[in-house]
Scaffold this motif. Structure first.
Motif, PDB file in Angstrom:
ATOM      1  N   ALA A 143      17.314  80.732  30.195  1.00 31.14           N
ATOM      2  CA  ALA A 143      17.733  79.465  29.575  1.00 31.14           C
ATOM      3  C   ALA A 143      17.022  79.225  28.241  1.00 31.14           C
ATOM      4  CB  ALA A 143      17.441  78.306  30.531  1.00 31.14           C
ATOM      5  N   VAL A 144      17.821  78.800  27.247  1.00 39.70           N
ATOM      6  CA  VAL A 144      17.258  78.397  25.956  1.00 39.70           C
ATOM      7  C   VAL A 144      17.561  76.914  25.775  1.00 39.70           C
ATOM      8  CG1 VAL A 144      17.374  78.679  23.447  1.00 39.70           C
ATOM      9  CG2 VAL A 144      17.628  80.686  24.931  1.00 39.70           C
ATOM     10  N   PHE A 145      16.510  76.108  25.654  1.00 38.71           N
ATOM     11  CA  PHE A 145      16.686  74.663  25.501  1.00 38.71           C
ATOM     12  C   PHE A 145      16.806  74.340  24.014  1.00 38.71           C
ATOM     13  CE2 PHE A 145      14.534  75.476  29.491  1.00 38.71           C
ATOM     14  CZ  PHE A 145      15.342  74.788  30.377  1.00 38.71           C
ATOM     15  N   ALA A 146      18.040  74.424  23.495  1.00 41.27           N
ATOM     16  CA  ALA A 146      18.263  74.323  22.051  1.00 41.27           C
ATOM     17  C   ALA A 146      18.141  72.886  21.538  1.00 41.27           C
ATOM     18  CB  ALA A 146      19.629  74.899  21.697  1.00 41.27           C
ATOM     19  N   LEU A 147      18.563  71.900  22.347  1.00 41.59           N
ATOM     20  CA  LEU A 147      18.398  70.481  21.984  1.00 41.59           C
ATOM     21  C   LEU A 147      17.821  69.750  23.183  1.00 41.59           C
ATOM     22  CD1 LEU A 147      21.774  69.556  20.194  1.00 41.59           C
ATOM     23  CD2 LEU A 147      19.586  70.154  19.109  1.00 41.59           C
TER      24      LEU A 147
ATOM     25  N   GLY B 119      14.848  71.649   9.273  1.00 40.36           N
ATOM     26  CA  GLY B 119      14.014  72.296  10.284  1.00 40.36           C
ATOM     27  C   GLY B 119      14.021  73.798  10.089  1.00 40.36           C
ATOM     28  N   LEU B 120      13.099  74.454  10.748  1.00 46.22           N
ATOM     29  CA  LEU B 120      12.981  75.898  10.608  1.00 46.22           C
ATOM     30  C   LEU B 120      14.138  76.608  11.307  1.00 46.22           C
ATOM     31  CD1 LEU B 120       9.149  76.270  11.376  1.00 46.22           C
ATOM     32  CD2 LEU B 120      10.280  76.222   9.128  1.00 46.22           C
ATOM     33  N   SER B 121      14.284  77.872  11.012  1.00 49.11           N
ATOM     34  CA  SER B 121      15.273  78.700  11.687  1.00 49.11           C
ATOM     35  C   SER B 121      15.018  78.667  13.197  1.00 49.11           C
ATOM     36  CB  SER B 121      15.163  80.126  11.139  1.00 49.11           C
ATOM     37  OG  SER B 121      16.057  80.949  11.812  1.00 49.11           O
ATOM     38  N   GLY B 122      16.068  78.451  13.969  1.00 47.76           N
ATOM     39  CA  GLY B 122      15.938  78.411  15.424  1.00 47.76           C
ATOM     40  C   GLY B 122      15.566  77.049  15.993  1.00 47.76           C
ATOM     41  N   ALA B 123      15.388  76.051  15.125  1.00 48.40           N
ATOM     42  CA  ALA B 123      14.950  74.725  15.583  1.00 48.40           C
ATOM     43  C   ALA B 123      16.045  73.971  16.348  1.00 48.40           C
ATOM     44  CB  ALA B 123      14.487  73.884  14.396  1.00 48.40           C
ATOM     45  N   GLY B 124      17.311  74.326  16.091  1.00 40.37           N
ATOM     46  CA  GLY B 124      18.418  73.651  16.771  1.00 40.37           C
ATOM     47  C   GLY B 124      19.383  72.932  15.843  1.00 40.37           C
ATOM     48  N   LYS B 125      19.228  73.129  14.538  1.00 35.44           N
ATOM     49  CA  LYS B 125      20.073  72.430  13.556  1.00 35.44           C
ATOM     50  C   LYS B 125      21.549  72.727  13.751  1.00 35.44           C
ATOM     51  CE  LYS B 125      18.130  74.422   9.996  1.00 35.44           C
ATOM     52  NZ  LYS B 125      17.199  75.303  10.703  1.00 35.44           N
ATOM     53  N   SER B 126      21.864  74.006  13.854  1.00 34.85           N
ATOM     54  CA  SER B 126      23.265  74.398  13.960  1.00 34.85           C
ATOM     55  C   SER B 126      23.872  73.878  15.271  1.00 34.85           C
ATOM     56  CB  SER B 126      23.366  75.921  13.872  1.00 34.85           C
ATOM     57  OG  SER B 126      24.696  76.303  13.824  1.00 34.85           O
ATOM     58  N   THR B 127      23.119  73.972  16.326  1.00 34.71           N
ATOM     59  CA  THR B 127      23.580  73.446  17.616  1.00 34.71           C
ATOM     60  C   THR B 127      23.854  71.944  17.497  1.00 34.71           C
ATOM     61  OG1 THR B 127      22.281  75.116  18.785  1.00 34.71           O
ATOM     62  CG2 THR B 127      22.982  73.190  20.062  1.00 34.71           C
ATOM     63  N   LEU B 128      22.953  71.238  16.847  1.00 32.59           N
ATOM     64  CA  LEU B 128      23.107  69.782  16.704  1.00 32.59           C
ATOM     65  C   LEU B 128      24.397  69.426  15.972  1.00 32.59           C
ATOM     66  CD1 LEU B 128      20.919  66.985  16.496  1.00 32.59           C
ATOM     67  CD2 LEU B 128      21.835  67.355  14.261  1.00 32.59           C
TER      68      LEU B 128
ATOM     69  N   THR C  45      21.610  73.319  26.556  1.00 32.51           N
ATOM     70  CA  THR C  45      20.938  74.510  27.080  1.00 32.51           C
ATOM     71  C   THR C  45      21.914  75.670  27.033  1.00 32.51           C
ATOM     72  OG1 THR C  45      19.760  73.066  28.606  1.00 32.51           O
ATOM     73  CG2 THR C  45      19.655  75.423  29.061  1.00 32.51           C
ATOM     74  N   TYR C  46      21.479  76.768  26.449  1.00 32.57           N
ATOM     75  CA  TYR C  46      22.281  77.994  26.487  1.00 32.57           C
ATOM     76  C   TYR C  46      21.766  78.846  27.637  1.00 32.57           C
ATOM     77  CZ  TYR C  46      23.729  76.957  21.641  1.00 32.57           C
ATOM     78  OH  TYR C  46      24.238  76.385  20.502  1.00 32.57           O
ATOM     79  N   GLY C  47      22.675  79.431  28.406  1.00 35.01           N
ATOM     80  CA  GLY C  47      22.271  80.293  29.513  1.00 35.01           C
ATOM     81  C   GLY C  47      21.630  79.494  30.632  1.00 35.01           C
TER      82      GLY C  47
HETATM   83  P1  ADP Z   1      19.049  76.613  13.741  1.00 33.67           P
HETATM   84  O1  ADP Z   1      20.416  76.249  13.284  1.00 33.67           O
HETATM   85  O2  ADP Z   1      18.035  75.548  13.472  1.00 33.67           O
HETATM   86  O3  ADP Z   1      18.588  77.963  13.234  1.00 33.67           O
HETATM   87  P2  ADP Z   1      20.275  77.065  16.332  1.00 33.67           P
HETATM   88  O4  ADP Z   1      20.910  75.801  16.756  1.00 33.67           O
HETATM   89  O5  ADP Z   1      21.161  78.119  15.760  1.00 33.67           O
HETATM   90  O6  ADP Z   1      19.070  76.744  15.335  1.00 33.67           O
HETATM   91  O7  ADP Z   1      19.504  77.716  17.562  1.00 33.67           O
HETATM   92  C1  ADP Z   1      18.630  76.963  18.403  1.00 33.67           C
HETATM   93  C2  ADP Z   1      18.179  77.868  19.563  1.00 33.67           C
HETATM   94  O8  ADP Z   1      19.285  78.152  20.392  1.00 33.67           O
HETATM   95  C3  ADP Z   1      17.627  79.209  19.113  1.00 33.67           C
HETATM   96  O9  ADP Z   1      16.596  79.584  19.996  1.00 33.67           O
HETATM   97  C4  ADP Z   1      18.820  80.130  19.252  1.00 33.67           C
HETATM   98  O10 ADP Z   1      18.390  81.448  19.473  1.00 33.67           O
HETATM   99  C5  ADP Z   1      19.521  79.560  20.469  1.00 33.67           C
HETATM  100  N1  ADP Z   1      20.983  79.781  20.447  1.00 33.67           N
HETATM  101  C6  ADP Z   1      21.850  79.346  19.490  1.00 33.67           C
HETATM  102  N2  ADP Z   1      23.107  79.677  19.811  1.00 33.67           N
HETATM  103  C7  ADP Z   1      23.033  80.338  20.996  1.00 33.67           C
HETATM  104  C8  ADP Z   1      24.002  80.930  21.858  1.00 33.67           C
HETATM  105  N3  ADP Z   1      25.310  80.901  21.591  1.00 33.67           N
HETATM  106  N4  ADP Z   1      23.551  81.524  23.000  1.00 33.67           N
HETATM  107  C9  ADP Z   1      22.247  81.528  23.301  1.00 33.67           C
HETATM  108  N5  ADP Z   1      21.284  80.994  22.547  1.00 33.67           N
HETATM  109  C10 ADP Z   1      21.666  80.401  21.409  1.00 33.67           C
END
Ligand code: ADP
Ligand code: ADP
Length: 232
Positions: free
Chosen positions: A17-21, A38-47, A10-12
């Motif tokens: 709060a953004v529930f990224a994973l 997955g689509l943009s914003g799905a959580g790939k980078s976070t994962l 969770t970010y924030g």
């Molecule tokens: P993807 O790689 O699939 O595009 P991300 O993992 O980058 O997805 O993002 C997943 C969600 O988390 C999105 O809603 C994004 O806006 C949010 N997010 C990513 N990084 C941060 C951050 N550092 N602070 C707040 N929200 C974030």
């Protein structure tokens, strides 16, 4: 082997709060190439960033080769990261360093001697097909060549795992093909486990053994690539 168990991020907080994973479970056997699509914003980078703790999971556990990453102390984490290479969409090379010195950087940070560094860097440049570019600077290279330098740098510390964050997304289709070919040979010849994230189906089809689909922070599919794409 990479194992994510009930990983949430969770970010924030509060209403921001953004529930990224959301409770992600994923097992990647040693020596395989696993794609997460997955689509943009799905959580790939976070994962992918949770695997080497560039992002710290809010809850859950991440083990790489039996080591629970979330429990490691700072110094232990730095050690563990030598076993996990990473490449990025925009290569992240240092513009003021030559190709050789970019690849040498992780070894310098590990305190290796110049002679040992040379012995490691030159064969790596050979492997990625850039032996003749050792003294050039990143600005003198094409996109595909820059990614090859980044791959050599990621392999310098002899990792068991390579994380690829949209590694071909900035490249044209032909260059993408040649970089994927290189990743495949790294997997086959060095036995390195590869976890890659991408928004391109073609990338997954071309080199992955298994694929997961991530949507709104949840893993909603996990299958052999063949089954995934022929499913009704
Ligand atoms: P993807 O790689 O699939 O595009 P991300 O993992 O980058 O997805 O993002 C997943 C969600 O988390 C999105 O809603 C994004 O806006 C949010 N997010 C990513 N990084 C941060 C951050 N550092 N602070 C707040 N929200 C974030
Ligand atoms: P690859 O597919 O080998 O990763 P590219 O597709 O970027 O690399 O380049 C294909 C070939 O064209 C390379 O072998 C490289 O020598 C040459 N090339 C492409 N762009 C440049 C450039 N800007 N400067 C020098 N050579 C280049």
């Amino acid at each position: 082997m990479i194992e994510l168990s009930n990983v949430s991020k969770t970010y924030g907080s509060g209403k921001n709060a953004v529930f990224a994973l959301k409770e992600v479970n994923l097992t990647i056997p040693k020596g395989t190439i696993h794609g997460v699509i997955g689509l943009s914003g799905a959580g790939k980078s976070t994962l992918i960033r949770c695997v080497n703790l560039l992002e710290r999971p809010t809850s859950g556990s991440v083990t790489v080769d039996g080591q629970e990453m979330t429990l490691l102390k700072r110094s232990e984490l730095n050690q563990a990261r030598h076993r996990i290479g990473m490449i990025f969409q925009h290569f992240n090379l240092l513009t003021t360093r030559t190709v050789f010195d970019n690849v040498a950087l992780p070894l310098e940070l590990m305190g290796q001697k110049r002679g040992a560094i040379k012995e490691r860097v030159l064969p790596l440049l050979e492997m990625v097909g850039l032996a003749d570019k050792a003294q050039q600077y990143p600005a003198q290279l094409s996109g595909g060549q820059k990614q090859r330098v980044a791959i050599a740098r990621a392999l310098a510390s002899k990792p068991n795992v390579l994380l690829c964050d949209e590694a071909t997304s900035a490249l044209d289709p032909q260059t993408t093909g040649s970089i994927l070919e290189l990743l495949r040979s790294i997997n086959q010849q060095l036995g390195i486990t590869i976890l890659l994230i991408t928004h391109e189906m073609e990338v997954v089809k071309s080199i992955c053994h298994r694929v997961s689909l991530i949507s709104d922070g949840k893993l909603v599919e996990d299958a052999e690539v063949g089954d995934f794409f022929t499913a009704p």
